[in-house]
Scaffold this motif. Structure first.
Motif, PDB file in Angstrom:
ATOM      1  N   SER A   1       0.826  -1.208   0.000  1.00 34.64           N
ATOM      2  CA  SER A   1       0.000   0.000   0.000  1.00 34.64           C
ATOM      3  C   SER A   1       0.858   1.256   0.000  1.00 34.64           C
ATOM      4  CB  SER A   1      -0.950   0.001   1.200  1.00 34.64           C
ATOM      5  OG  SER A   1      -0.235  -0.012   2.415  1.00 34.64           O
TER       6      SER A   1
ATOM      7  N   ASP B   1       0.969   3.731  -3.490  1.00 33.29           N
ATOM      8  CA  ASP B   1       0.596   5.133  -3.316  1.00 33.29           C
ATOM      9  C   ASP B   1       1.784   6.072  -3.484  1.00 33.29           C
ATOM     10  OD1 ASP B   1      -2.116   4.833  -2.952  1.00 33.29           O
ATOM     11  OD2 ASP B   1      -1.916   4.403  -0.828  1.00 33.29           O
TER      12      ASP B   1
ATOM     13  N   GLN C   1      -8.559  -6.539   1.822  1.00 33.03           N
ATOM     14  CA  GLN C   1      -8.103  -5.148   1.738  1.00 33.03           C
ATOM     15  C   GLN C   1      -7.090  -4.978   0.619  1.00 33.03           C
ATOM     16  OE1 GLN C   1      -6.689  -3.571   5.470  1.00 33.03           O
ATOM     17  NE2 GLN C   1      -6.102  -1.604   4.573  1.00 33.03           N
TER      18      GLN C   1
ATOM     19  N   GLU D   1      -8.956  -4.942  -2.628  1.00 33.90           N
ATOM     20  CA  GLU D   1      -9.650  -3.668  -2.810  1.00 33.90           C
ATOM     21  C   GLU D   1      -8.667  -2.573  -3.235  1.00 33.90           C
ATOM     22  OE1 GLU D   1     -12.660  -1.115  -3.261  1.00 33.90           O
ATOM     23  OE2 GLU D   1     -12.846  -3.262  -2.834  1.00 33.90           O
ATOM     24  N   LEU D   2      -7.460  -2.579  -2.662  1.00 36.24           N
ATOM     25  CA  LEU D   2      -6.451  -1.594  -3.049  1.00 36.24           C
ATOM     26  C   LEU D   2      -6.045  -1.756  -4.502  1.00 36.24           C
ATOM     27  CD1 LEU D   2      -4.118  -1.406   0.077  1.00 36.24           C
ATOM     28  CD2 LEU D   2      -5.219   0.535  -1.047  1.00 36.24           C
TER      29      LEU D   2
ATOM     30  N   ARG E   1      -7.838  -2.986  -6.910  1.00 33.13           N
ATOM     31  CA  ARG E   1      -8.961  -2.544  -7.762  1.00 33.13           C
ATOM     32  C   ARG E   1      -9.088  -1.026  -7.787  1.00 33.13           C
ATOM     33  NH1 ARG E   1     -13.369  -7.065  -5.655  1.00 33.13           N
ATOM     34  NH2 ARG E   1     -12.556  -8.818  -6.872  1.00 33.13           N
ATOM     35  N   SER E   2      -8.746  -0.378  -6.662  1.00 30.68           N
ATOM     36  CA  SER E   2      -8.847   1.076  -6.611  1.00 30.68           C
ATOM     37  C   SER E   2      -7.747   1.757  -7.427  1.00 30.68           C
ATOM     38  CB  SER E   2      -8.796   1.555  -5.159  1.00 30.68           C
ATOM     39  OG  SER E   2      -7.502   1.368  -4.601  1.00 30.68           O
ATOM     40  N   HIS E   3      -6.737   0.983  -7.839  1.00 26.77           N
ATOM     41  CA  HIS E   3      -5.656   1.533  -8.658  1.00 26.77           C
ATOM     42  C   HIS E   3      -5.699   0.950 -10.073  1.00 26.77           C
ATOM     43  CE1 HIS E   3      -4.180   2.632  -4.667  1.00 26.77           C
ATOM     44  NE2 HIS E   3      -3.404   3.502  -5.251  1.00 26.77           N
ATOM     45  N   ALA E   4      -6.877   0.599 -10.513  1.00 28.26           N
ATOM     46  CA  ALA E   4      -7.028   0.007 -11.844  1.00 28.26           C
ATOM     47  C   ALA E   4      -6.750   1.002 -12.968  1.00 28.26           C
ATOM     48  CB  ALA E   4      -8.439  -0.564 -11.999  1.00 28.26           C
ATOM     49  N   ASP E   5      -6.533   2.270 -12.620  1.00 30.38           N
ATOM     50  CA  ASP E   5      -6.224   3.277 -13.626  1.00 30.38           C
ATOM     51  C   ASP E   5      -4.723   3.441 -13.840  1.00 30.38           C
ATOM     52  OD1 ASP E   5      -5.832   4.297 -11.094  1.00 30.38           O
ATOM     53  OD2 ASP E   5      -6.454   6.346 -11.641  1.00 30.38           O
TER      54      ASP E   5
ATOM     55  N   SER F   1     -14.213  -6.775 -13.715  1.00 30.10           N
ATOM     56  CA  SER F   1     -13.333  -5.604 -13.716  1.00 30.10           C
ATOM     57  C   SER F   1     -13.615  -4.630 -14.860  1.00 30.10           C
ATOM     58  CB  SER F   1     -11.863  -6.056 -13.803  1.00 30.10           C
ATOM     59  OG  SER F   1     -11.569  -7.007 -12.821  1.00 30.10           O
TER      60      SER F   1
ATOM     61  N   ALA G   1     -14.446  -0.788 -14.314  1.00 30.88           N
ATOM     62  CA  ALA G   1     -13.319   0.067 -13.925  1.00 30.88           C
ATOM     63  C   ALA G   1     -12.308   0.182 -15.055  1.00 30.88           C
ATOM     64  CB  ALA G   1     -12.644  -0.502 -12.675  1.00 30.88           C
TER      65      ALA G   1
END
Length: 269
Positions: free
Chosen positions: A160, A164, A206, A209-210, A212-216, A254, A257
């Motif tokens: 993480s 980030d 978790q 989820e992290l 998937r939240s950075h799939a961009d 997916s 996203a």
């Protein structure tokens, strides 16, 4: 052998009863055999008995007795006992709270390669606790040591941080100059998603989820399947040639996203 007083056999039988290996689970019997071995000075049995007292497994919860048994094991140099005693010191369970002493015992266990202690010591360095200086690189180093043993909490913590965009220590960067933070973080998070240990299930979810939240991020979706975190036998998106998926089910999961980035990446090549 256990009934004849062999400490090693008593420890082994206690573990069988505690975890239901080859016999139905029976925490009361587990405590019985752990105690027999602990009373003979078997350090691992002392630490296991400390765990039973800490969690109230097969015996009433008693934090003072837990600390006493962890300390007995710790004094013999057993890393599990050192870590267990450090937790008591850090939380003030069964002993007065003392973060500096907790850090000392975490280090004793960490320097023996005990992954949970390495993870805790890493957090002390990252936050400057336990009388230790705040040292990001040392925190990352200890998390890396634990992560390399597939310790899920350290994989999650380090992954993480990197995903980030926090920095990679120079010595690690030298191992792979082209390594980006996001790619390194994605690798660690992907490994965390593959944990099968029930105690780490929240961390596994978790980590997923992290991801998937950075799939961009191209560096992330090119490392693993964003649907499940798998890193092997992946298929490439036929449009953007960047994102990886383990199969049609994860691709559908997916797609919402991914579609926001797919066309742009296809144009960029």
């Amino acid at each position: 052998a256990a009934d004849k007083g062999h400490a090693g056999a008593q420890l082994c039988l206690g573990g069988c009863y505690r975890f239901g290996e080859g016999t139905p689970k029976d925490h009361v019997k587990a405590v019985k055999y752990y105690r027999l071995a602990a009373d003979q000075g078997k350090a691992r049995a002392q630490a296991r008995l400390g765990e039973c007292y800490r969690w109230g497994e097969g015996t009433p919860e008693d934090q003072v007795k837990a600390a006493q048994y962890f300390r007995l094991a710790a004094d013999q140099g057993y890393s599990g006992g050192q870590h267990g005693y450090a937790i008591g010191l850090a939380l003030g369970q069964g002993v007065p709270r003392d973060d500096n002493e907790a850090a000392r015992y975490y280090r004793l266990a960490a320097d023996q390669g005990y992954a949970p202690a390495q993870c805790c010591l890493a957090q002390y360095y990252l936050h400057g606790e336990g009388g230790l200086p705040k040292d990001h690189d040392e925190g990352v180093r200890y998390h890396r040591l634990a992560a390399d043993q597939n310790y899920t909490p350290s994989q999650l913590a380090l992954g993480s941080m990197l995903i980030d965009d926090e920095h990679i220590p120079a010595d690690e960067r030298a191992l792979e100059p082209a390594l980006t933070n996001a790619r390194a973080g994605a690798r660690l998070l992907a490994r965390a998603t593959q944990s099968t240990d029930p105690q780490f299930e929240p961390g596994r979810l978790q980590a997923l989820e992290l991801l998937r939240s950075h799939a961009d991020k191209r560096e992330v979706v090119s490392v693993c399947c964003i649907g499940c975190g798998a890193t092997e036998v992946l298929k490439q998106c036929t449009r953007c040639h960047t994102a990886r998926f383990c199969g049609s089910a994860c691709m559908r999961l997916s797609w919402r996203a991914h579609k926001q980035c797919c066309a742009r990446w296809a144009e960029q090549g």
